[in-house]
Design a protein around this motif. Structure first.
Motif, short mmCIF file in Angstrom:
data_model
loop_
_atom_site.label_atom_id
_atom_site.label_comp_id
_atom_site.label_asym_id
_atom_site.label_seq_id
_atom_site.Cartn_x
_atom_site.Cartn_y
_atom_site.Cartn_z
N MET A 1 1.01 -27.73 17.84
CA MET A 1 1.11 -26.65 18.83
C MET A 1 2.48 -25.97 18.82
O MET A 1 2.77 -25.15 19.70
CB MET A 1 0.81 -27.19 20.21
CG MET A 1 -0.67 -27.50 20.41
SD MET A 1 -1.72 -26.03 20.33
CE MET A 1 -1.25 -25.21 21.85
N SER A 2 3.32 -26.29 17.84
CA SER A 2 4.62 -25.62 17.76
C SER A 2 4.41 -24.13 17.48
O SER A 2 3.52 -23.74 16.73
CB SER A 2 5.48 -26.25 16.65
OG SER A 2 4.87 -26.06 15.39
N ASN A 3 5.22 -23.31 18.13
CA ASN A 3 5.17 -21.85 17.97
C ASN A 3 3.87 -21.25 18.49
O ASN A 3 3.46 -20.17 18.05
CB ASN A 3 5.38 -21.45 16.50
CG ASN A 3 6.15 -20.15 16.38
OD1 ASN A 3 7.07 -19.89 17.16
ND2 ASN A 3 5.78 -19.33 15.41
N GLU A 4 3.22 -21.93 19.42
CA GLU A 4 2.03 -21.40 20.08
C GLU A 4 2.37 -21.03 21.52
O GLU A 4 2.94 -21.85 22.26
CB GLU A 4 0.89 -22.42 20.07
CG GLU A 4 0.36 -22.78 18.70
CD GLU A 4 -0.56 -21.70 18.13
OE1 GLU A 4 -1.19 -20.98 18.93
OE2 GLU A 4 -0.63 -21.60 16.89
N LYS A 5 2.00 -19.84 21.94
CA LYS A 5 2.25 -19.43 23.32
C LYS A 5 1.28 -20.13 24.27
O LYS A 5 0.15 -20.47 23.88
CB LYS A 5 2.08 -17.91 23.45
CG LYS A 5 3.12 -17.10 22.71
CD LYS A 5 2.86 -15.61 22.85
CE LYS A 5 3.11 -15.14 24.28
NZ LYS A 5 2.98 -13.66 24.39
N PRO A 6 1.69 -20.33 25.52
CA PRO A 6 0.76 -20.92 26.49
C PRO A 6 -0.35 -19.95 26.85
O PRO A 6 -0.21 -18.73 26.68
CB PRO A 6 1.66 -21.21 27.70
CG PRO A 6 2.79 -20.23 27.58
CD PRO A 6 3.01 -20.07 26.11
N GLY A 7 -1.46 -20.51 27.34
CA GLY A 7 -2.60 -19.68 27.73
C GLY A 7 -3.39 -19.22 26.51
O GLY A 7 -3.10 -19.56 25.37
N GLY A 8 -4.42 -18.42 26.78
CA GLY A 8 -5.21 -17.87 25.68
C GLY A 8 -5.84 -18.94 24.82
O GLY A 8 -5.75 -18.90 23.59
N HIS A 9 -6.46 -19.91 25.44
CA HIS A 9 -6.87 -21.11 24.71
C HIS A 9 -7.89 -20.80 23.62
O HIS A 9 -7.71 -21.14 22.47
CB HIS A 9 -7.40 -22.14 25.70
CG HIS A 9 -6.43 -22.44 26.78
ND1 HIS A 9 -5.23 -23.07 26.52
CD2 HIS A 9 -6.43 -22.16 28.11
CE1 HIS A 9 -4.55 -23.19 27.66
NE2 HIS A 9 -5.25 -22.64 28.63
N GLY A 10 -8.98 -20.15 23.97
CA GLY A 10 -9.92 -19.68 22.98
C GLY A 10 -10.31 -20.70 21.94
O GLY A 10 -10.48 -21.88 22.22
N GLU A 11 -10.42 -20.25 20.68
CA GLU A 11 -10.90 -21.10 19.61
C GLU A 11 -9.85 -22.09 19.11
O GLU A 11 -10.19 -23.10 18.49
CB GLU A 11 -11.40 -20.24 18.45
CG GLU A 11 -12.58 -19.35 18.78
CD GLU A 11 -13.85 -20.14 19.07
OE1 GLU A 11 -14.41 -20.73 18.14
OE2 GLU A 11 -14.26 -20.18 20.24
N ARG A 12 -8.58 -21.83 19.37
CA ARG A 12 -7.57 -22.76 18.86
C ARG A 12 -7.72 -24.14 19.50
O ARG A 12 -7.40 -25.15 18.89
CB ARG A 12 -6.16 -22.21 19.06
CG ARG A 12 -5.62 -22.33 20.47
CD ARG A 12 -4.21 -21.83 20.59
NE ARG A 12 -3.73 -21.98 21.97
CZ ARG A 12 -2.62 -21.43 22.43
NH1 ARG A 12 -1.87 -20.68 21.64
NH2 ARG A 12 -2.24 -21.63 23.69
N SER A 13 -8.22 -24.18 20.74
CA SER A 13 -8.41 -25.48 21.39
C SER A 13 -9.44 -26.32 20.64
O SER A 13 -9.36 -27.56 20.65
CB SER A 13 -8.83 -25.28 22.84
OG SER A 13 -10.13 -24.71 22.93
N VAL A 14 -10.40 -25.67 20.00
CA VAL A 14 -11.42 -26.38 19.23
C VAL A 14 -10.82 -26.90 17.93
O VAL A 14 -11.07 -28.04 17.53
CB VAL A 14 -12.63 -25.46 18.97
CG1 VAL A 14 -13.74 -26.22 18.27
CG2 VAL A 14 -13.14 -24.85 20.29
N ALA A 15 -10.04 -26.06 17.25
CA ALA A 15 -9.40 -26.48 16.00
C ALA A 15 -8.48 -27.67 16.22
O ALA A 15 -8.52 -28.66 15.48
CB ALA A 15 -8.63 -25.31 15.40
N VAL A 16 -7.65 -27.60 17.25
CA VAL A 16 -6.73 -28.70 17.54
C VAL A 16 -7.51 -29.95 17.95
O VAL A 16 -7.19 -31.07 17.53
CB VAL A 16 -5.73 -28.29 18.64
CG1 VAL A 16 -4.90 -29.49 19.09
CG2 VAL A 16 -4.82 -27.18 18.13
N GLY A 17 -8.56 -29.77 18.76
CA GLY A 17 -9.35 -30.91 19.19
C GLY A 17 -10.03 -31.62 18.04
O GLY A 17 -10.19 -32.86 18.06
#
Length: 387
Positions: A96-112
């Protein structure tokens, strides 16, 4: 000790089924293998993960953003303090380095998805089932007996009431005592007839939950609530848009029985807002946050902290997704149970071979990691990616 590769492949889990919002004719999932240089039983330890159904594969985000942040990190920065294992929290921070807070969207699925594979590898290195490892590090007593319910009742071309009844009967025959069906994809009168057909079939052998998949506006949700409260349902699930907390709060005025939601909320901040503004009732309602869709177990632990701070018991959490990761969390961290897909989304749904449902519960086997290798059809797909 280092992670030498992270591999992803996008796999189809297509089906002709549909709920009130989407069909699954083009549905995909990402399968991930995290390959380490740690040797156990003469072979490198590999952790596996995949994302839950309902969200598509995340290959682009995994390959273009999150994989390389782990691979390019200082290997020592990803280890625990004793340097005896990987630290999922430090790996999460690297992703999650260099990721802004909020705007979770699809990135939450990739990280999960990657996070699931990391925890699988960590528990394998420890030589323990993940649920026992989680209980140990959190000072809990693991409980391998987990409540599960059978999710089905989808709309399907040519599926009449007799087919729906037969499906639900098959779940009871396999040991389930709570079953779930979809609503909101036809008229309210048609859904009433479907519900009554199922209730007539299951009688007092099981309870029925219904799931609108976020389809309803407030007026429709209230109309269904007035109809549904005539029946002894287990819960009324995801009534409206998952971020419409005012709608969810209003429903408590019209539906006194249990409600459930949360599968499409992807962060601990979303969970906190639901509990602050969604009118959810800790004495009867259920929370369905799914770690595989919401940044993984590292974030799910923050969500459990939010739940506790709001006065909720972890026993009110019954995650969406029907995967073995949430089963391990339920057994290790005292959740209320887990969703199950007895026939759908294979080979990713279901339990390890030889695990059976008895009186609505399964008993977790003592398999290292998440236990994927105990499910032969899934293990063969995972092994193919790793090798």
């Amino acid at each position: 000790m280092r992670i030498v590769d992270i591999r992803e492949v996008t796999k189809p889990i297509a089906s002709s089924i549909r709920n009130s919002y989407i069909d699954f004719s083009k549905m995909t999932t990402s399968l991930v293998a995290v390959v380490t240089d740690v040797i156990r039983d003469g072979r490198p330890v590999v952790g596996y993960g995949f994302n839950s159904n309902g969200r598509y594969g995340q290959g682009g985000l995994i390959r273009e953003r999150f994989r390389d942040r782990i691979i390019n990190a200082d290997p020592g920065s990803l280890l625990n303090e004793t340097e005896t294992n990987f630290d999922p929290h430090r790996i999460w921070d690297a992703m999650m380095s260099n990721e802004k807070p909020g705007g979770h969207g699809e990135r939450s699925v990739a990280v999960g998805t990657i996070d699931m594979a990391i925890w699988d590898a960590v528990a394998k290195i420890e030589g323990k089932p993940l649920f026992r490892h989680l209980a140990d590090i959190h000072g809990r007593e693991a409980n391998p007996r987990v409540f599960v319910y059978a999710a089905g009742g989808y709309y399907f071309p040519g599926k009449d009431h007799s087919s729906l009844r037969a499906e639900m009967r098959s779940y009871l025959d396999r040991g389930y005592n709570v079953v779930k069906m979809k609503i909101g994809g036809v008229t309210i009168d048609e859904d009433r007839a479907r519900i009554e057909a199922v209730l007539d079939e299951i009688g007092n052998e099981a309870q029925l939950a219904v799931d609108a998949n976020g389809r309803f506006d407030l007026e429709t949700g209230i109309g269904y609530a007035k109809m549904l409260r005539e029946y002894p349902l287990f819960w009324y699930e995801e009534i409206g848009d998952p971020l419409d907390y005012a709608l969810q709060a209003a429903m408590a005025e019209f539906y006194d029985a249990p409600m459930a939601t949360g599968e499409n909320l992807f962060s601990h901040q979303d969970a906190r807002n639901l509990l602050r503004y969604g009118g959810m009732r800790p004495d009867r309602d259920y929370l369905q946050f799914d770690c595989a869709l919401s940044y993984g177990l590292v974030e799910y632990l923050r969500t459990l902290d939010v739940i506790k701070a709001a006065g909720w018991s972890s026993r009110r959490c019954i995650p969406h997704g029907g995967h073995q990761m949430s089963l391990n969390i339920a057994a290790g961290l005292d959740l209320g149970g887990n969703e199950s897909y007895p026939d759908l989304f294979q080979p990713y749904g279901g339990f390890p071979d030889g695990v059976h449902v008895e009186d609505g519960h399964i008993t977790m086997p003592d398999l290292p990691g998440i236990g994927f290798e105990g499910k032969s059809d899934l293990a063969s797909v995972m092994k193919e990616l790793a090798e």
